[in-house]
Design an enzyme around this catalytic site. Sequence first.
Site: not given
Ligand code: LLP
Length: 463
Positions: A278, A364, A391, A421
């Site tokens: 995150g 988002y 479209c 993503y």
């Molecule tokens: N660990 C878990 C359990 C997760 O659910 C996620 C992301 C991560 C790690 C990795 O998070 P990151 O470091 O990449 O932020 N599609 C959305 C993000 C959804 C994230 C889902 N889970 C976007 O484009 O911002």
Amino acid sequence: MSRSAHPAGPRHADVLPEGHYTAPAEDLNALDPKVWAHTVGRDADGVVTVGGIAVTQLAEEYGTPAYVLDEADFRDRARAWRTAFGADADVFYAGKAFLSRAVVRWLHEEGLNLDVCSGGELATALSAGMPAERIAFHGNNKSPEEIERAVRAGVGRIVLDSFQEIVRVAHVAQTLGKRQRVQIRITVGVEAHTHEFIATAHEDQKFGIPLAGGQAAEAVRRALQLDGLEVIGIHSHIGSQIFDMSGFEVAAHRVVGLLKDIRDEHGVELPEIDLGGGLGIAYTSDDDPREPHEIAKALTEIVTRECEAARLATPRISVEPGRAIVGPTAFTLYEVGTVKPLDGLRTYVSVDGGMSDNIRTALYDAEYSVALASRTSDAEPMLVRVVGKHCESGDIVVKDAFLPGDLAPGDLIAVPATGAYCRSMASNYNHVLRPPVVAVRDGEARVIVRRETEEDLLRLDVG
Ligand code: LLP
């Protein structure tokens, strides 16, 4: 609202005045290293280059749109995370951000582990040779088949997300004569300061088992009783694109509180804690992400302090960055198709991709930056909205940005920080073909995910 009230330019759509904007102070030809991969620059002709290759050459060879990924930058970031956390912690790259077999191999070589959240991601990881014990399997509704494949393969951990799953995984493991290492994902009740759809630790949502009301403690109680499970720890992921460490601080405090309760009730000190991923990245120059070593230091200190206070041995920490590793490593290269000035509003720049290769802006309200990539220009800045070819009027790639006023069809523009993503959430909306991922390193480019073809589309359409 007056123009002068927003001299910093149109970053925030809700304060956009009607009419014209103050031009940005920064040089439009400059490439802010915060949002671009490390090897990106401009050559003597002003063409953007990455890994020593000009984007004009990439466009010619591989077409547009294309995701262009800087392999050296990916490896540097992966290694920085690995080094920052050291040998006493584990870094699991979150495959959902972007996964391909080449990426799996790079991760393996750089000593990272991998978090997968579906049978498809698991298959990709295994097929590229990631050792199963270095894989964590996630998901709030893993199918029986997925659970069986993961247990059979011998994944290092399955992250349990519900009471039903505790029983299901235990049953599968026992049937196969195995004892599966598991973590239990809990929601700690933190409101992460991020978009509602990517915040995951408040209680009113589908992931995890709430700490509140004793549910998480009950989940641990049940899991500890099942022979098929070896409970190795507690998992908490509070959300995505987070800059403020205070959410992690509260999460760590509450997870350690649970570890203490478990010790007091069961006489067991669980050896691991996973604080999820995150961590935010810079999509525009306004974002100021932290470096991995700062994050590692902060998280380790928080957990150590909390454990000391609870008189617990400090558990092994793991983290799951996805975006923070792959996000900044890639940009999307588009060709400009039309330039449409709307008097008194802005100029719409249509590119040859759109929401099918980057849904994040529509979904988002994500902010991106953009640069003219095939040349430089000294023309006056113009306020643009970069839109796709779909479209749908919400088909926006970059909501508000400045590009040179002489932008014309045929120019190449590049949107940085699209490594996470974008390809992984790409779609075939309007039967638009998903772009390739071209990896560049030391003057060489290679396709690691090829462009989709109409044959690919028609192959699925069985008539
Ligand atoms: N660990 C878990 C359990 C997760 O659910 C996620 C992301 C991560 C790690 C990795 O998070 P990151 O470091 O990449 O932020 N599609 C959305 C993000 C959804 C994230 C889902 N889970 C976007 O484009 O911002």
